[in-house]
Design a protein around this motif. Sequence first.
Motif, PDB file in Angstrom:
ATOM      1  N   ALA A 150       0.844  -1.195   0.000  1.00  0.00           N
ATOM      2  CA  ALA A 150       0.000   0.000   0.000  1.00  0.00           C
ATOM      3  C   ALA A 150       0.877   1.243   0.000  1.00  0.00           C
ATOM      4  N   ASN A 151       0.243   2.413   0.141  1.00  0.00           N
ATOM      5  CA  ASN A 151       0.981   3.667   0.102  1.00  0.00           C
ATOM      6  C   ASN A 151       1.297   4.187   1.507  1.00  0.00           C
ATOM      7  N   LEU A 152       2.032   5.271   1.575  1.00  0.00           N
ATOM      8  CA  LEU A 152       2.432   5.836   2.870  1.00  0.00           C
ATOM      9  C   LEU A 152       1.252   6.440   3.622  1.00  0.00           C
ATOM     10  N   THR A 153       0.237   6.880   2.888  1.00  0.00           N
ATOM     11  CA  THR A 153      -0.968   7.410   3.539  1.00  0.00           C
ATOM     12  C   THR A 153      -1.631   6.333   4.376  1.00  0.00           C
ATOM     13  N   ALA A 154      -1.697   5.119   3.836  1.00  0.00           N
ATOM     14  CA  ALA A 154      -2.280   3.998   4.575  1.00  0.00           C
ATOM     15  C   ALA A 154      -1.428   3.645   5.791  1.00  0.00           C
ATOM     16  N   ALA A 155      -0.110   3.714   5.628  1.00  0.00           N
ATOM     17  CA  ALA A 155       0.780   3.427   6.761  1.00  0.00           C
ATOM     18  C   ALA A 155       0.523   4.396   7.905  1.00  0.00           C
ATOM     19  N   LYS A 156       0.362   5.657   7.568  1.00  0.00           N
ATOM     20  CA  LYS A 156       0.130   6.686   8.583  1.00  0.00           C
ATOM     21  C   LYS A 156      -1.246   6.540   9.210  1.00  0.00           C
ATOM     22  N   MET A 157      -2.263   6.298   8.383  1.00  0.00           N
ATOM     23  CA  MET A 157      -3.634   6.221   8.881  1.00  0.00           C
ATOM     24  C   MET A 157      -3.835   5.045   9.828  1.00  0.00           C
ATOM     25  N   TYR A 158      -3.192   3.914   9.529  1.00  0.00           N
ATOM     26  CA  TYR A 158      -3.409   2.703  10.321  1.00  0.00           C
ATOM     27  C   TYR A 158      -2.220   2.368  11.220  1.00  0.00           C
ATOM     28  N   ASP A 159      -1.305   3.312  11.362  1.00  0.00           N
ATOM     29  CA  ASP A 159      -0.176   3.190  12.284  1.00  0.00           C
ATOM     30  C   ASP A 159       0.616   1.912  12.025  1.00  0.00           C
ATOM     31  N   LEU A 160       1.085   1.760  10.795  1.00  0.00           N
ATOM     32  CA  LEU A 160       1.887   0.600  10.421  1.00  0.00           C
ATOM     33  C   LEU A 160       3.306   1.058  10.078  1.00  0.00           C
ATOM     34  N   GLN A 161       4.251   0.149  10.249  1.00  0.00           N
ATOM     35  CA  GLN A 161       5.628   0.457   9.877  1.00  0.00           C
ATOM     36  C   GLN A 161       5.867   0.078   8.418  1.00  0.00           C
ATOM     37  N   VAL A 162       6.790   0.804   7.790  1.00  0.00           N
ATOM     38  CA  VAL A 162       7.190   0.478   6.424  1.00  0.00           C
ATOM     39  C   VAL A 162       8.344  -0.507   6.498  1.00  0.00           C
ATOM     40  N   LEU A 163       8.046  -1.743   6.116  1.00  0.00           N
ATOM     41  CA  LEU A 163       9.044  -2.807   6.220  1.00  0.00           C
ATOM     42  C   LEU A 163      10.015  -2.762   5.032  1.00  0.00           C
ATOM     43  N   GLU A 164       9.494  -2.496   3.850  1.00  0.00           N
ATOM     44  CA  GLU A 164      10.316  -2.344   2.645  1.00  0.00           C
ATOM     45  C   GLU A 164       9.731  -1.199   1.829  1.00  0.00           C
ATOM     46  N   ARG A 165      10.588  -0.305   1.364  1.00  0.00           N
ATOM     47  CA  ARG A 165      10.131   0.846   0.587  1.00  0.00           C
ATOM     48  C   ARG A 165      10.304   0.621  -0.916  1.00  0.00           C
ATOM     49  N   ARG A 166       9.402   1.220  -1.672  1.00  0.00           N
ATOM     50  CA  ARG A 166       9.492   1.289  -3.131  1.00  0.00           C
ATOM     51  C   ARG A 166       9.773  -0.079  -3.748  1.00  0.00           C
ATOM     52  N   ILE A 167       8.841  -0.995  -3.582  1.00  0.00           N
ATOM     53  CA  ILE A 167       9.043  -2.347  -4.104  1.00  0.00           C
ATOM     54  C   ILE A 167       8.466  -2.523  -5.503  1.00  0.00           C
ATOM     55  N   GLU A 168       7.895  -1.446  -6.080  1.00  0.00           N
ATOM     56  CA  GLU A 168       7.375  -1.560  -7.440  1.00  0.00           C
ATOM     57  C   GLU A 168       8.525  -1.833  -8.416  1.00  0.00           C
ATOM     58  N   THR A 169       8.235  -2.584  -9.460  1.00  0.00           N
ATOM     59  CA  THR A 169       9.260  -3.018 -10.412  1.00  0.00           C
ATOM     60  C   THR A 169       9.929  -1.838 -11.102  1.00  0.00           C
ATOM     61  N   ASN A 170       9.145  -0.887 -11.542  1.00  0.00           N
ATOM     62  CA  ASN A 170       9.662   0.289 -12.233  1.00  0.00           C
ATOM     63  C   ASN A 170       9.315   1.529 -11.430  1.00  0.00           C
TER      64      ASN A 170
END
Length: 275
Positions: A150-170
Amino acid sequence: MSKKRVAIQGTRASFHEEAAYKYFGEDIEIVECVTFKQTCEAIKKGTADYAVMAIENSIAGSLLPNYALLQEFNFPIIGEVYLHIQLHLLALPGVKFEDIKYVHSHPIAIRQCNDFFEDFPHLQVLEKTDTAACAKNIRENNLTDTVAIANLTAAKMYDLQVLERRIETNKKNFTRFLILANEAVESSKNNKASICFQVGNTIGSLAKVLNIFVENNINLTKIQSMPIIGKPNDYNFYVDLEWGKESDYDHCMRKLLKAVVNLAVMGEYLKNPMK
């Protein structure tokens, strides 16, 4: 003055909500819908004034079922917006990568991250209806063995940590969203249109049509064919086109009327830059 009601597929903090804010601004009312069809039904029932609908992604390609919805509901396209998609692995605080067994996200988001998951074949990647809903589900059910794409907005809204950033292929990953409404919006500033037509099933019939665009200085930005249900070998062609002079566009459309079958203008609007 009442706020504009905008239907989106998914929940708050989804990419559709982000696209809605980018196009309309922050002062709108979001109408959450489970499916894309429900966003169209919301306009039809009058519970929403507009709908935001993803139509293509630069990695995953076109969302073909949404072309069928455009045809079924026939709501005019009044605009478009491009969103730079950045995808992250979200987990509960304290969860480590080695604890993960399951990955949840929307199928389009999953397809955008295929290269990342090839390195971790032990992970079970499960398709869900919405990226943000997956993040919300992790928080509400305290899932310590599951991550969401998901995106960073979802991380902030649901108080989740970002385990890995920018995992999209391109990293140049964009999704194009269409803005649908109950009525068309006429403007002299419009310089882009989405149209649909059929051509005869004969040699060179499509080539002759495409040459009309060339002769009238019309730039085709997309062409998508879809089979017509119940009519083998017959196709609808969905075309996005841009023009510099409105007179070129008008002349082109007059020529097209004589060259194609069932020509429909799905919307005329102002093109939106990809940024």
